[in-house]
Write a protein that holds these residues in place. Structure first.
Motif, PDB file in Angstrom:
ATOM      1  N   VAL A 155      14.655  16.885 -65.069  1.00 45.69           N
ATOM      2  CA  VAL A 155      15.244  17.816 -64.113  1.00 45.69           C
ATOM      3  C   VAL A 155      15.905  17.072 -62.949  1.00 45.69           C
ATOM      4  CG1 VAL A 155      14.812  19.745 -62.538  1.00 45.69           C
ATOM      5  CG2 VAL A 155      13.572  19.600 -64.719  1.00 45.69           C
ATOM      6  N   GLY A 156      15.140  16.205 -62.308  1.00 54.27           N
ATOM      7  CA  GLY A 156      15.656  15.519 -61.125  1.00 54.27           C
ATOM      8  C   GLY A 156      16.871  14.669 -61.412  1.00 54.27           C
ATOM      9  N   GLY A 157      16.887  14.018 -62.580  1.00 49.16           N
ATOM     10  CA  GLY A 157      18.020  13.165 -62.910  1.00 49.16           C
ATOM     11  C   GLY A 157      19.328  13.921 -62.991  1.00 49.16           C
ATOM     12  N   TYR A 158      19.272  15.167 -63.450  1.00 48.76           N
ATOM     13  CA  TYR A 158      20.478  15.984 -63.517  1.00 48.76           C
ATOM     14  C   TYR A 158      20.733  16.698 -62.189  1.00 48.76           C
ATOM     15  CZ  TYR A 158      20.250  15.304 -68.581  1.00 48.76           C
ATOM     16  OH  TYR A 158      20.218  14.757 -69.836  1.00 48.76           O
ATOM     17  N   ALA A 159      19.667  17.119 -61.504  1.00 46.53           N
ATOM     18  CA  ALA A 159      19.827  17.860 -60.252  1.00 46.53           C
ATOM     19  C   ALA A 159      20.443  17.002 -59.154  1.00 46.53           C
ATOM     20  CB  ALA A 159      18.475  18.400 -59.785  1.00 46.53           C
ATOM     21  N   LEU A 160      20.209  15.685 -59.222  1.00 48.87           N
ATOM     22  CA  LEU A 160      20.743  14.809 -58.189  1.00 48.87           C
ATOM     23  C   LEU A 160      22.266  14.851 -58.147  1.00 48.87           C
ATOM     24  CD1 LEU A 160      20.184  12.600 -56.052  1.00 48.87           C
ATOM     25  CD2 LEU A 160      20.379  10.917 -57.891  1.00 48.87           C
ATOM     26  N   VAL A 161      22.910  15.005 -59.297  1.00 50.12           N
ATOM     27  CA  VAL A 161      24.374  14.954 -59.361  1.00 50.12           C
ATOM     28  C   VAL A 161      25.013  16.091 -58.567  1.00 50.12           C
ATOM     29  CG1 VAL A 161      26.374  15.087 -60.900  1.00 50.12           C
ATOM     30  CG2 VAL A 161      24.417  13.661 -61.514  1.00 50.12           C
ATOM     31  N   PRO A 162      24.653  17.369 -58.784  1.00 50.79           N
ATOM     32  CA  PRO A 162      25.276  18.415 -57.967  1.00 50.79           C
ATOM     33  C   PRO A 162      24.923  18.317 -56.486  1.00 50.79           C
ATOM     34  CG  PRO A 162      23.557  19.340 -59.359  1.00 50.79           C
ATOM     35  CD  PRO A 162      23.799  17.955 -59.832  1.00 50.79           C
ATOM     36  N   VAL A 163      23.717  17.819 -56.178  1.00 52.82           N
ATOM     37  CA  VAL A 163      23.346  17.650 -54.773  1.00 52.82           C
ATOM     38  C   VAL A 163      24.273  16.639 -54.100  1.00 52.82           C
ATOM     39  CG1 VAL A 163      21.571  16.765 -53.216  1.00 52.82           C
ATOM     40  CG2 VAL A 163      20.938  18.335 -55.067  1.00 52.82           C
ATOM     41  N   VAL A 164      24.472  15.484 -54.745  1.00 51.02           N
ATOM     42  CA  VAL A 164      25.371  14.464 -54.190  1.00 51.02           C
ATOM     43  C   VAL A 164      26.800  14.991 -54.154  1.00 51.02           C
ATOM     44  CG1 VAL A 164      26.314  12.157 -54.554  1.00 51.02           C
ATOM     45  CG2 VAL A 164      23.876  12.578 -54.910  1.00 51.02           C
ATOM     46  N   PHE A 165      27.183  15.768 -55.160  1.00 54.49           N
ATOM     47  CA  PHE A 165      28.526  16.349 -55.213  1.00 54.49           C
ATOM     48  C   PHE A 165      28.792  17.197 -53.970  1.00 54.49           C
ATOM     49  CE2 PHE A 165      31.466  19.718 -56.426  1.00 54.49           C
ATOM     50  CZ  PHE A 165      32.469  19.033 -57.094  1.00 54.49           C
ATOM     51  N   VAL A 166      27.842  18.061 -53.602  1.00 46.98           N
ATOM     52  CA  VAL A 166      28.015  18.929 -52.434  1.00 46.98           C
ATOM     53  C   VAL A 166      27.988  18.109 -51.145  1.00 46.98           C
ATOM     54  CG1 VAL A 166      26.982  20.808 -51.106  1.00 46.98           C
ATOM     55  CG2 VAL A 166      27.081  20.951 -53.606  1.00 46.98           C
ATOM     56  N   LEU A 167      27.073  17.137 -51.060  1.00 45.60           N
ATOM     57  CA  LEU A 167      27.008  16.294 -49.862  1.00 45.60           C
ATOM     58  C   LEU A 167      28.293  15.487 -49.686  1.00 45.60           C
ATOM     59  CD1 LEU A 167      23.322  14.989 -50.046  1.00 45.60           C
ATOM     60  CD2 LEU A 167      24.257  16.730 -48.505  1.00 45.60           C
ATOM     61  N   GLU A 168      28.824  14.980 -50.787  1.00 47.35           N
ATOM     62  CA  GLU A 168      30.080  14.215 -50.708  1.00 47.35           C
ATOM     63  C   GLU A 168      31.227  15.106 -50.249  1.00 47.35           C
ATOM     64  OE1 GLU A 168      33.923  13.104 -51.533  1.00 47.35           O
ATOM     65  OE2 GLU A 168      32.952  14.477 -52.958  1.00 47.35           O
ATOM     66  N   TYR A 169      31.250  16.344 -50.739  1.00 44.40           N
ATOM     67  CA  TYR A 169      32.300  17.283 -50.323  1.00 44.40           C
ATOM     68  C   TYR A 169      32.239  17.506 -48.822  1.00 44.40           C
ATOM     69  CZ  TYR A 169      34.949  21.597 -49.796  1.00 44.40           C
ATOM     70  OH  TYR A 169      35.853  22.546 -49.371  1.00 44.40           O
ATOM     71  N   ALA A 170      31.031  17.672 -48.273  1.00 42.90           N
ATOM     72  CA  ALA A 170      30.881  17.874 -46.831  1.00 42.90           C
ATOM     73  C   ALA A 170      31.319  16.629 -46.059  1.00 42.90           C
ATOM     74  CB  ALA A 170      29.431  18.221 -46.499  1.00 42.90           C
ATOM     75  N   TYR A 171      30.933  15.451 -46.564  1.00 39.49           N
ATOM     76  CA  TYR A 171      31.333  14.201 -45.898  1.00 39.49           C
ATOM     77  C   TYR A 171      32.845  14.024 -45.941  1.00 39.49           C
ATOM     78  CZ  TYR A 171      32.084   9.217 -45.198  1.00 39.49           C
ATOM     79  OH  TYR A 171      32.562   8.010 -44.746  1.00 39.49           O
ATOM     80  N   ARG A 172      33.450  14.371 -47.085  1.00 41.75           N
ATOM     81  CA  ARG A 172      34.898  14.218 -47.239  1.00 41.75           C
ATOM     82  C   ARG A 172      35.652  15.060 -46.228  1.00 41.75           C
ATOM     83  NH1 ARG A 172      36.933  17.094 -52.257  1.00 41.75           N
ATOM     84  NH2 ARG A 172      35.033  16.131 -53.069  1.00 41.75           N
ATOM     85  N   ARG A 173      35.140  16.276 -45.972  1.00 37.38           N
ATOM     86  CA  ARG A 173      35.806  17.156 -44.999  1.00 37.38           C
ATOM     87  C   ARG A 173      35.835  16.527 -43.610  1.00 37.38           C
ATOM     88  NH1 ARG A 173      36.535  22.624 -46.784  1.00 37.38           N
ATOM     89  NH2 ARG A 173      37.437  22.876 -44.710  1.00 37.38           N
ATOM     90  N   VAL A 174      34.812  15.728 -43.295  1.00 40.04           N
ATOM     91  CA  VAL A 174      34.758  15.069 -41.986  1.00 40.04           C
ATOM     92  C   VAL A 174      35.545  13.763 -42.008  1.00 40.04           C
ATOM     93  CG1 VAL A 174      33.230  14.033 -40.276  1.00 40.04           C
ATOM     94  CG2 VAL A 174      32.539  16.132 -41.464  1.00 40.04           C
ATOM     95  N   HIS A 175      35.334  12.961 -43.047  1.00 39.48           N
ATOM     96  CA  HIS A 175      35.969  11.641 -43.138  1.00 39.48           C
ATOM     97  C   HIS A 175      37.484  11.754 -43.247  1.00 39.48           C
ATOM     98  CE1 HIS A 175      36.298   7.377 -43.990  1.00 39.48           C
ATOM     99  NE2 HIS A 175      36.981   7.650 -45.092  1.00 39.48           N
ATOM    100  N   LEU A 176      37.963  12.741 -43.985  1.00 38.63           N
ATOM    101  CA  LEU A 176      39.405  12.943 -44.151  1.00 38.63           C
ATOM    102  C   LEU A 176      39.802  14.258 -43.479  1.00 38.63           C
ATOM    103  CD1 LEU A 176      39.744  11.926 -47.916  1.00 38.63           C
ATOM    104  CD2 LEU A 176      40.243  10.519 -45.910  1.00 38.63           C
ATOM    105  N   ARG A 177      39.395  14.394 -42.237  1.00 36.61           N
ATOM    106  CA  ARG A 177      39.586  15.665 -41.539  1.00 36.61           C
ATOM    107  C   ARG A 177      41.063  15.988 -41.336  1.00 36.61           C
ATOM    108  NH1 ARG A 177      37.499  12.169 -37.715  1.00 36.61           N
ATOM    109  NH2 ARG A 177      35.427  13.073 -37.999  1.00 36.61           N
TER     110      ARG A 177
END
Length: 251
Positions: A191-213
């Motif tokens: 479970v965790g091995g697959y769940a980590l991917v969407p979690v990082v995906f959402v976190l990266e999206y949030a970071y991208r909005r700030v980094h490439l504002r």
């Protein structure tokens, strides 16, 4: 922002994508049969079919690395099935998936190839978006990040597979470390091995909005919808790139 229509793809990449989908479908059918029948050899065969489907483009290019990997997988699965531990083959699937995806991201960072995230941006948004130096640099950095994350995840899951109380070591009569006795290890494997991917995906999206504002961004629901809509084009583009890389290497 309007989305350009994907460029026409060659017939060969389409055929390779379809063969991969057929392999995945056969895998699921065999995995279900193994679960209901309890037959270890069916579980091992399911994973072997999936591994063969994933490695088939490289095997057709007569890649030595892919050939050794395919042979090693076949030997390991045969040993597990022979010892009645074919279920461990299904346990190995998260390791295989993470390792394969990590290798895919890393392979696009080689000289002369386009980073995988840059390819995603071109297909999901537009090629013009990569004209921004910041976006292009971020695409390469993010490709590196995913390659390292998935590679590290494959190592962690591989250690769990080997060291869990009912893992590979126990299957061959060796005593696993007491630190891996907690049942949560197996839960993370599946479970965790697959769940980590969407979690990082959402976190990266949030970071991208700030980094490439200063850059325009689609909403998260719209971005996910684009991925769902255009994933065949992504697969075909990757298959075409792999074929082109193979042709260049033989010149």
């Amino acid at each position: 922002m309007s989305l350009p229509a994907p460029a026409a793809s060659p017939v060969a990449p389409v055929r390779r994508s379809r063969l991969l989908l057929v392999g995945v479908a056969i895998y699921f059918a065999l995995a279900l049969a193994a679960s209901y029948s309890g037959r270890a050899w069916l579980a091992a065969l399911a994973v072997f079919v999936l591994a063969s489907a994933l490695l088939s483009p490289a095997l057709r290019r007569r890649s030595v690395v892919a050939g050794f990997a395919w042979l090693a997988i076949a030997v390991l699965l045969g040993l597990l099935a022979g010892h009645g531990e074919g279920r461990l083959a299904l346990d190995a699937l998260p390791v295989l998936v993470n390792a394969a995806l990590g290798a895919l991201f890393a392979s696009t960072l080689r000289h002369g190839r386009e980073p995988l995230i840059a390819r995603f941006i071109a297909i999901l948004e537009s090629r013009e978006r990569l004209a921004s130096p910041r976006v292009a640099a971020y695409a390469r950095q993010l490709t590196w990040a995913w390659a390292l994350l998935l590679g590290a995840q494959a190592c962690v899951l591989g250690a769990i597979l080997c060291l869990a109380p009912d893992g590979v070591l126990a299957a061959f009569g060796a005593a696993p470390p007491a630190a891996f006795a907690a049942p949560g290890w197996r839960l993370y494997l599946h479970v965790g091995g697959y769940a980590l991917v969407p979690v990082v995906f959402v976190l990266e999206y949030a970071y991208r909005r700030v980094h490439l504002r200063d850059e325009p961004h689609a909403s998260l629901p719209l971005f996910v919808a684009r991925v769902v809509q255009r994933w065949p084009a992504l697969l075909e583009s990757l298959a075409a790139d792999a074929g082109g890389a193979s042709a260049r290497s033989t010149r």
